[in-house]
Design a protein around this motif. Structure first.
Motif, PDB file in Angstrom:
ATOM      1  N   MET A  67      37.332  56.314  32.591  1.00  0.00           N
ATOM      2  CA  MET A  67      37.241  54.882  32.921  1.00  0.00           C
ATOM      3  C   MET A  67      38.607  54.370  33.383  1.00  0.00           C
ATOM      4  SD  MET A  67      36.233  51.711  30.403  1.00  0.00           S
ATOM      5  CE  MET A  67      34.784  52.520  29.767  1.00  0.00           C
ATOM      6  N   LYS A  68      38.597  53.585  34.466  1.00  0.00           N
ATOM      7  CA  LYS A  68      39.852  53.015  34.943  1.00  0.00           C
ATOM      8  C   LYS A  68      40.090  51.692  34.205  1.00  0.00           C
ATOM      9  CE  LYS A  68      42.208  51.646  39.184  1.00  0.00           C
ATOM     10  NZ  LYS A  68      42.440  50.268  38.738  1.00  0.00           N
ATOM     11  N   THR A  69      41.299  51.512  33.708  1.00  0.00           N
ATOM     12  CA  THR A  69      41.639  50.274  32.994  1.00  0.00           C
ATOM     13  C   THR A  69      42.409  49.342  33.918  1.00  0.00           C
ATOM     14  OG1 THR A  69      41.737  51.436  30.882  1.00  0.00           O
ATOM     15  CG2 THR A  69      42.840  49.296  31.004  1.00  0.00           C
ATOM     16  N   GLU A  70      41.847  48.176  34.170  1.00  0.00           N
ATOM     17  CA  GLU A  70      42.489  47.218  35.064  1.00  0.00           C
ATOM     18  C   GLU A  70      43.246  46.167  34.250  1.00  0.00           C
ATOM     19  OE1 GLU A  70      40.936  44.211  38.523  1.00  0.00           O
ATOM     20  OE2 GLU A  70      39.703  45.980  38.083  1.00  0.00           O
ATOM     21  N   ILE A  71      44.421  45.772  34.746  1.00  0.00           N
ATOM     22  CA  ILE A  71      45.135  44.644  34.135  1.00  0.00           C
ATOM     23  C   ILE A  71      44.966  43.450  35.066  1.00  0.00           C
ATOM     24  CG2 ILE A  71      47.354  43.746  33.319  1.00  0.00           C
ATOM     25  CD1 ILE A  71      48.260  46.521  32.703  1.00  0.00           C
ATOM     26  N   ALA A  72      44.323  42.383  34.585  1.00  0.00           N
ATOM     27  CA  ALA A  72      44.001  41.240  35.444  1.00  0.00           C
ATOM     28  C   ALA A  72      44.887  40.050  35.106  1.00  0.00           C
ATOM     29  CB  ALA A  72      42.530  40.864  35.279  1.00  0.00           C
ATOM     30  N   SER A  73      45.496  39.496  36.157  1.00  0.00           N
ATOM     31  CA  SER A  73      46.380  38.349  35.978  1.00  0.00           C
ATOM     32  C   SER A  73      45.588  37.041  35.956  1.00  0.00           C
ATOM     33  CB  SER A  73      47.398  38.340  37.132  1.00  0.00           C
ATOM     34  OG  SER A  73      47.838  37.030  37.374  1.00  0.00           O
ATOM     35  N   VAL A  74      46.103  36.072  35.198  1.00  0.00           N
ATOM     36  CA  VAL A  74      45.496  34.731  35.238  1.00  0.00           C
ATOM     37  C   VAL A  74      46.564  33.712  35.650  1.00  0.00           C
ATOM     38  CG1 VAL A  74      43.613  35.116  33.610  1.00  0.00           C
ATOM     39  CG2 VAL A  74      45.862  34.519  32.736  1.00  0.00           C
ATOM     40  N   ASP A  75      47.559  34.216  36.400  1.00  0.00           N
ATOM     41  CA  ASP A  75      48.731  33.404  36.741  1.00  0.00           C
ATOM     42  C   ASP A  75      48.469  32.310  37.760  1.00  0.00           C
ATOM     43  OD1 ASP A  75      50.457  34.398  34.982  1.00  0.00           O
ATOM     44  OD2 ASP A  75      51.494  35.765  36.362  1.00  0.00           O
ATOM     45  N   ASN A  76      47.764  32.638  38.842  1.00  0.00           N
ATOM     46  CA  ASN A  76      47.512  31.613  39.855  1.00  0.00           C
ATOM     47  C   ASN A  76      46.012  31.337  39.948  1.00  0.00           C
ATOM     48  OD1 ASN A  76      46.282  33.446  41.896  1.00  0.00           O
ATOM     49  ND2 ASN A  76      48.318  34.389  41.788  1.00  0.00           N
ATOM     50  N   LEU A  77      45.664  30.255  40.605  1.00  0.00           N
ATOM     51  CA  LEU A  77      44.277  29.785  40.651  1.00  0.00           C
ATOM     52  C   LEU A  77      43.284  30.833  41.131  1.00  0.00           C
ATOM     53  CD1 LEU A  77      44.199  26.048  41.775  1.00  0.00           C
ATOM     54  CD2 LEU A  77      43.210  27.121  39.719  1.00  0.00           C
ATOM     55  N   LEU A  78      43.677  31.550  42.193  1.00  0.00           N
ATOM     56  CA  LEU A  78      42.768  32.540  42.787  1.00  0.00           C
ATOM     57  C   LEU A  78      42.485  33.680  41.807  1.00  0.00           C
ATOM     58  CD1 LEU A  78      43.536  33.015  46.545  1.00  0.00           C
ATOM     59  CD2 LEU A  78      41.414  33.766  45.424  1.00  0.00           C
ATOM     60  N   ASP A  79      43.567  34.250  41.272  1.00  0.00           N
ATOM     61  CA  ASP A  79      43.429  35.348  40.303  1.00  0.00           C
ATOM     62  C   ASP A  79      42.621  34.903  39.099  1.00  0.00           C
ATOM     63  OD1 ASP A  79      44.930  37.001  41.812  1.00  0.00           O
ATOM     64  OD2 ASP A  79      46.771  36.807  40.633  1.00  0.00           O
ATOM     65  N   LYS A  80      42.914  33.684  38.684  1.00  0.00           N
ATOM     66  CA  LYS A  80      42.320  33.138  37.475  1.00  0.00           C
ATOM     67  C   LYS A  80      40.801  33.178  37.539  1.00  0.00           C
ATOM     68  CE  LYS A  80      43.960  29.265  34.725  1.00  0.00           C
ATOM     69  NZ  LYS A  80      44.880  28.134  34.821  1.00  0.00           N
ATOM     70  N   GLU A  81      40.252  32.591  38.606  1.00  0.00           N
ATOM     71  CA  GLU A  81      38.790  32.544  38.772  1.00  0.00           C
ATOM     72  C   GLU A  81      38.196  33.939  38.730  1.00  0.00           C
ATOM     73  OE1 GLU A  81      36.098  30.690  38.604  1.00  0.00           O
ATOM     74  OE2 GLU A  81      37.635  29.290  37.943  1.00  0.00           O
ATOM     75  N   LYS A  82      38.786  34.815  39.512  1.00  0.00           N
ATOM     76  CA  LYS A  82      38.271  36.185  39.634  1.00  0.00           C
ATOM     77  C   LYS A  82      38.355  36.903  38.283  1.00  0.00           C
ATOM     78  CE  LYS A  82      39.251  40.377  42.229  1.00  0.00           C
ATOM     79  NZ  LYS A  82      40.365  40.980  41.475  1.00  0.00           N
ATOM     80  N   SER A  83      39.484  36.755  37.594  1.00  0.00           N
ATOM     81  CA  SER A  83      39.703  37.484  36.343  1.00  0.00           C
ATOM     82  C   SER A  83      38.754  37.018  35.244  1.00  0.00           C
ATOM     83  CB  SER A  83      41.150  37.330  35.874  1.00  0.00           C
ATOM     84  OG  SER A  83      42.026  37.823  36.865  1.00  0.00           O
ATOM     85  N   TYR A  84      38.607  35.696  35.103  1.00  0.00           N
ATOM     86  CA  TYR A  84      37.697  35.192  34.056  1.00  0.00           C
ATOM     87  C   TYR A  84      36.253  35.598  34.350  1.00  0.00           C
ATOM     88  CZ  TYR A  84      41.306  32.358  31.822  1.00  0.00           C
ATOM     89  OH  TYR A  84      42.426  31.947  31.149  1.00  0.00           O
ATOM     90  N   ALA A  85      35.865  35.493  35.634  1.00  0.00           N
ATOM     91  CA  ALA A  85      34.489  35.856  35.997  1.00  0.00           C
ATOM     92  C   ALA A  85      34.223  37.325  35.662  1.00  0.00           C
ATOM     93  CB  ALA A  85      34.259  35.595  37.486  1.00  0.00           C
ATOM     94  N   GLN A  86      35.210  38.170  35.986  1.00  0.00           N
ATOM     95  CA  GLN A  86      35.090  39.605  35.721  1.00  0.00           C
ATOM     96  C   GLN A  86      34.985  39.859  34.215  1.00  0.00           C
ATOM     97  OE1 GLN A  86      38.489  41.624  37.299  1.00  0.00           O
ATOM     98  NE2 GLN A  86      37.672  43.680  36.923  1.00  0.00           N
ATOM     99  N   ALA A  87      35.818  39.162  33.443  1.00  0.00           N
ATOM    100  CA  ALA A  87      35.827  39.355  31.986  1.00  0.00           C
ATOM    101  C   ALA A  87      34.496  38.904  31.375  1.00  0.00           C
ATOM    102  CB  ALA A  87      36.981  38.576  31.363  1.00  0.00           C
ATOM    103  N   VAL A  88      33.986  37.755  31.834  1.00  0.00           N
ATOM    104  CA  VAL A  88      32.713  37.247  31.306  1.00  0.00           C
ATOM    105  C   VAL A  88      31.575  38.202  31.668  1.00  0.00           C
ATOM    106  CG1 VAL A  88      30.997  35.410  31.548  1.00  0.00           C
ATOM    107  CG2 VAL A  88      33.407  34.828  31.220  1.00  0.00           C
ATOM    108  N   ASP A  89      31.586  38.707  32.911  1.00  0.00           N
ATOM    109  CA  ASP A  89      30.543  39.666  33.321  1.00  0.00           C
ATOM    110  C   ASP A  89      30.571  40.910  32.443  1.00  0.00           C
ATOM    111  OD1 ASP A  89      29.666  38.022  35.269  1.00  0.00           O
ATOM    112  OD2 ASP A  89      30.569  39.114  36.957  1.00  0.00           O
TER     113      ASP A  89
END
Ligand code: TXA
Ligand code: MG
Length: 342
Positions: free
Chosen positions: A1-23
């Motif tokens: 399994m590949k482990t991704e580190i997702a940033s929540v620093d800027n608005l764009l990353d934030k949306e994508k990262s939270y959505a991915q985490a919730v999914d």
């Protein structure tokens, strides 16, 4: 399994990262996320299969129950019952925050492996924007122990999680360094007098101001041990043995000399007043008398020792006042109670 580190620093990353985490969490996967204490490894607390992935990734013993994290108080009623009024007072005063309350569990509400079959559950609302945002989007209670390999110091940075769990979990939300740096205080409300099972950032002094008398479970008392099952395991231990030593620059200097005479290398984890010592490696715990800084820096310092070739780790002790109680609790476990003897 590949482990991704997702940033929540800027608005764009934030949306994508939270959505991915919730999914991922919704699909029954694990996700690591920052809290104000340490990073946690979360899974939906109602799914036995999802929670079992936490134990697997960490190599955690099955009889050690997990803390359940919530984003709103309404979620509490779905899995607890008969909550004492003093516990409610604690929630009002200390939540969101570093206080875990052990409460009676409602039957058939959470996955059995969350509580290791106990009829109680540990629950807290973390005080961290990333943890709260994640929990509030998911709208489900999340079981999450510290996101370290079992037995190692808890992670206070995303990279610590990556180091321990790379390849074993799909995602780490990176929220930078955690604030407090030690795990939450665990307070048992199923005893006559509320009992601290694990000291943490919310101190006995702070609790007693709000709810009156609070007891402390004695770590050495075997009879007390089953109440906080986690207490019986080795914890927070770097590869080299950790020894406690009296807080005295003279005593520490002599110890280092003796270790060097034995052709051994020593790492010293101590406050700034020890910086001039002749230790081979020195990891600072900040300024003397700034206990919050020592708590914040301790786990990274313990982890850093594993990057050295030190044979011995020395740590001058702290007085057990305020957060000093929690610091000493972790150091006693990391050292397994060993003192350096000259
Ligand atoms: O700050 C924290 O508490 C972090 C972050 C991620 O929230 N979590 C954490 O979890 O430290 P963990 O699993 O590493 O430690 C949980 C501790 C263990 O000592 C466990 O035995 C105790 O809480 N615990 C959990 N549920 C319990 C229960 N029902 N009764 C007694 N002790 C319980
Ligand atoms: Mg832990």
């Amino acid at each position: 399994m590949k482990t991704e580190i997702a940033s929540v620093d800027n608005l764009l990353d934030k949306e994508k990262s939270y959505a991915q985490a919730v999914d991922l969490l919704s699909e029954g996967e694990t996700v690591a996320f920052p809290t104000e204490t340490v990073y946690g490894l979360g899974a939906v607390a109602t799914s036995e299969a999802a929670v079992s992935k936490i134990f697997e990734a960490k190599g955690r013993p099955q009889d050690n129950p997990l803390i359940v994290h919530i984003g709103s108080k309404e979620e509490l009623d779905t899995f607890t019952q008969n909550v004492p009024s003093l516990a409610k007072t604690c929630m009002d005063v200390f939540w969101p925050g570093a206080l875990t309350l052990v409460l009676p569990i409602k039957n058939n509400s959470l996955a059995e492996n969350v509580t290791a079959g106990l009829n109680t559950v540990g629950v807290r609302m973390p005080d961290h924007p990333v943890a709260l945002e994640l929990l509030r989007r998911l709208k489900q209670p999340v079981a999450a122990p510290s996101a370290n390999k079992s037995g190692k110091p808890s992670p206070t940075k995303a990279l610590h999680v990556y180091h321990d769990l790379n390849g074993k979990i799909p995602l780490i939300l990176d929220g930078g360094a955690t604030g407090i740096g030690l795990e939450s205080t665990v307070l048992d409300f199923t005893t006559e007098v509320p009992t601290i099972l694990r000291p943490g950032g919310v101190t006995k002094e702070m609790l007693e101001k709000v709810i009156g008398q609070v007891n402390e479970a004695k770590l050495t008392d075997e009879a007390e041990a089953p109440r906080a099952p986690g207490m019986k395991y080795a914890h927070y231990a770097p590869d080299a043995p950790v020894y406690l030593i009296e807080a005295s620059t003279g005593k520490v200097g002599q110890a280092i000399e003796q270790i060097h005479n034995d052709q051994q290398k020593v790492a010293l984890i101590a406050t700034e007043n020890y910086r001039q010592s002749k230790a081979d490696y020195y990891f600072s715990l900040g300024h003397e008398h700034q206990l919050e800084d020592a708590a914040h820096l301790l786990y990274e310092a313990l982890r850093s020792c594993d990057e050295t070739d030190a044979n011995i780790i020395l740590v001058p002790v702290f007085s057990k006042k305020g957060v000093g109680t929690a610091i000493m609790n972790r150091l006693e476990k990391a050292s397994n109670g060993k003192w350096f003897e000259s």
